[in-house]
Design a protein around this motif. Structure first.
Motif, short mmCIF file in Angstrom:
data_model
loop_
_atom_site.label_atom_id
_atom_site.label_comp_id
_atom_site.label_asym_id
_atom_site.label_seq_id
_atom_site.Cartn_x
_atom_site.Cartn_y
_atom_site.Cartn_z
N HIS A 158 -4.79 1.73 -6.51
CA HIS A 158 -4.99 2.65 -5.38
C HIS A 158 -5.65 3.93 -5.89
O HIS A 158 -5.22 4.50 -6.90
CB HIS A 158 -3.66 2.96 -4.70
N PRO A 217 -6.60 3.13 -0.56
CA PRO A 217 -5.55 2.20 -1.00
C PRO A 217 -6.13 0.82 -1.28
O PRO A 217 -7.01 0.35 -0.56
CB PRO A 217 -4.57 2.18 0.17
N SER A 218 -5.64 0.21 -2.32
CA SER A 218 -6.06 -1.15 -2.69
C SER A 218 -7.59 -1.24 -2.83
O SER A 218 -8.21 -2.18 -2.35
CB SER A 218 -5.56 -2.15 -1.65
N LEU A 242 0.84 -1.18 0.00
CA LEU A 242 0.00 0.00 0.00
C LEU A 242 0.88 1.24 0.00
O LEU A 242 1.85 1.31 0.74
CB LEU A 242 -0.91 0.00 1.22
N SER A 251 -9.18 8.88 0.00
CA SER A 251 -8.01 8.01 -0.14
C SER A 251 -8.47 6.58 0.10
O SER A 251 -8.98 6.26 1.17
CB SER A 251 -6.92 8.40 0.85
#
Length: 394
Positions: free
Chosen positions: A136, A118-119, A95, A116
């Motif tokens: 991401h 991530p992943s 990440l 935001s």
């Protein structure tokens, strides 16, 4: 354990340092004193509730000594969700580390939003060339008129991008899934769906008179509310940026600032031609404005200015390289007063400075970089909300 004595010895109590030292050695040699010291050392200083237990030590004459100083261990704090700090890993698809800051500034209300994730999307493993790599998602949304369109984009746009990725992922060849046309199709459909959802939500609020935010309480007309959107999808090979409005994405590569988006201002020649071809006008009143109202030519929402204000994003795909240092997404509250080069220089300084001092602490460095950029914008008298998101690509 060393003993530290803090006090004043009177002449009546006094004696030579040598005499007191011999007496101290004799007391330490006393078995009873040793047992008391061991009992105190074995006794825990902290109970289960986290409260420090107070120890009362008395000398042989019954005089109470000051309580011992308890040193609390310094621990590395876990990144909080409010600060937006990222999570690091040593895996190939780790990440990314990131941090963001968002301040109201000199505006009356806060209308920006930062996302935001991530992943947020992971492809299935199909062959050795296409390993299961995570994508991401990062976004900055600058609302105008009210905050609810930017908030809706924060809550929903990444889900729509994920749904479009799943739709287009079925039956596509490996090479097609990284092409410019494929990513442009995914982003355009996601932004169009987001725009339609915002317009439908506004109509539902007006019809049912549902007060859900400041603009509905002041006026039943929600068509004058919108938001910019600059979105970056970071893949193992590329950086995909979709921009609609005057927020901006800038890549710092080998110490140089590379803009990955172009602001949609009404006086941009191609945007002015598009507006005029649709029957609209660009009026210069405290800057170029669509019909003398909106200072940007593309946005999500703003139904009363369609088709002059478009929700279609411009999409760029940039191949990642070893020289990539960081990616900066920010609202125009930063870019109005800070240049691309200055922003990259500040971010690089924070990332490199923290990397030398902290082990694996570059997430904190991204957070510091974003906060420093917001403070710089405010120091330069930015009159808008300021939101900055910094992603470490190194």
């Amino acid at each position: 354990m060393a003993e530290i004595c803090c006090g004043v010895v009177s002449e009546s109590e006094g004696g030579s340092c040598e005499t007191s030292t011999r007496a101290a050695r004799r007391r330490r040699a006393d078995p009873a004193v040793k047992r008391r010291c061991l009992d105190l050392c074995d006794k825990p200083l902290h109970n289960c509730g986290g409260e420090t237990e107070k120890l009362s030590l008395r000398s042989e004459k019954g005089k109470q000594l000051p309580p011992p100083i308890v040193l609390t261990p310094i621990l590395n704090p876990l990144p909080s969700s409010s600060s937006g700090a990222g999570i690091s890993s040593n895996r190939k698809d780790a990440l990314p580390k990131f941090g963001f800051a968002s301040v109201c500034g000199r505006r009356r209300d806060m209308e920006d939003a930062v996302a935001s994730h991530p992943s947020f999307f992971r492809r299935e493993k199909r062959d050795l060339e296409d390993a299961a790599a995570a994508l991401h998602y990062f976004g900055v949304y600058d609302g105008h008129g009210c905050s609810h369109v930017a908030t809706k984009c924060k809550e929903r746009l990444h889900e729509m991008v994920k749904e479009e990725l799943l739709l287009d992922d079925v039956g596509e060849e490996v090479s097609d899934r990284n092409s410019s046309s494929w990513w442009r199709r995914v982003m355009e459909r996601s932004f169009t769906r987001m725009d339609r959802e915002v317009v439908a939500w506004n109509e539902n609020v007006v019809e049912n008179m549902i007060p859900s935010c400041r603009c509905e309480l002041q006026s039943p007309d929600c068509d004058a509310v919108g938001s910019t959107a600059v979105v970056a999808v970071v893949t193992p090979c590329n950086i995909v940026v979709a921009n609609c409005g005057d927020s901006r994405a800038v890549l710092c590569r080998n110490g140089k600032a590379i803009p990955l988006s172009t602001d949609h201002k009404p006086d941009r020649p191609d945007e002015m031609n598009r507006i005029q071809a649709a029957g609209g006008r660009v009026i210069f009143w405290e800057g170029a404005r669509v019909l003398g109202v909106l200072a940007m030519s593309r946005a999500i929402g703003d139904n009363y200015l369609k088709p002059y204000v478009s929700c279609e994003p411009e999409v760029t795909i940039t191949e990642r390289s070893e020289g990539d240092e960081c990616l900066i997404l920010a609202s125009d509250g930063l870019w109005d007063v800070v240049s691309n080069e200055t922003a990259c220089g500040v971010a690089r300084m924070c990332l490199k400075g923290k990397a030398k001092v902290m082990d694996g602490g570059t997430d904190k460095a991204c957070e510091d970089a974003s906060m420093l950029l917001t403070k710089l914008a405010l120091a330069r008298r930015s009159a808008d909300n300021v939101s900055v998101l910094v992603i470490d690509l190194s």
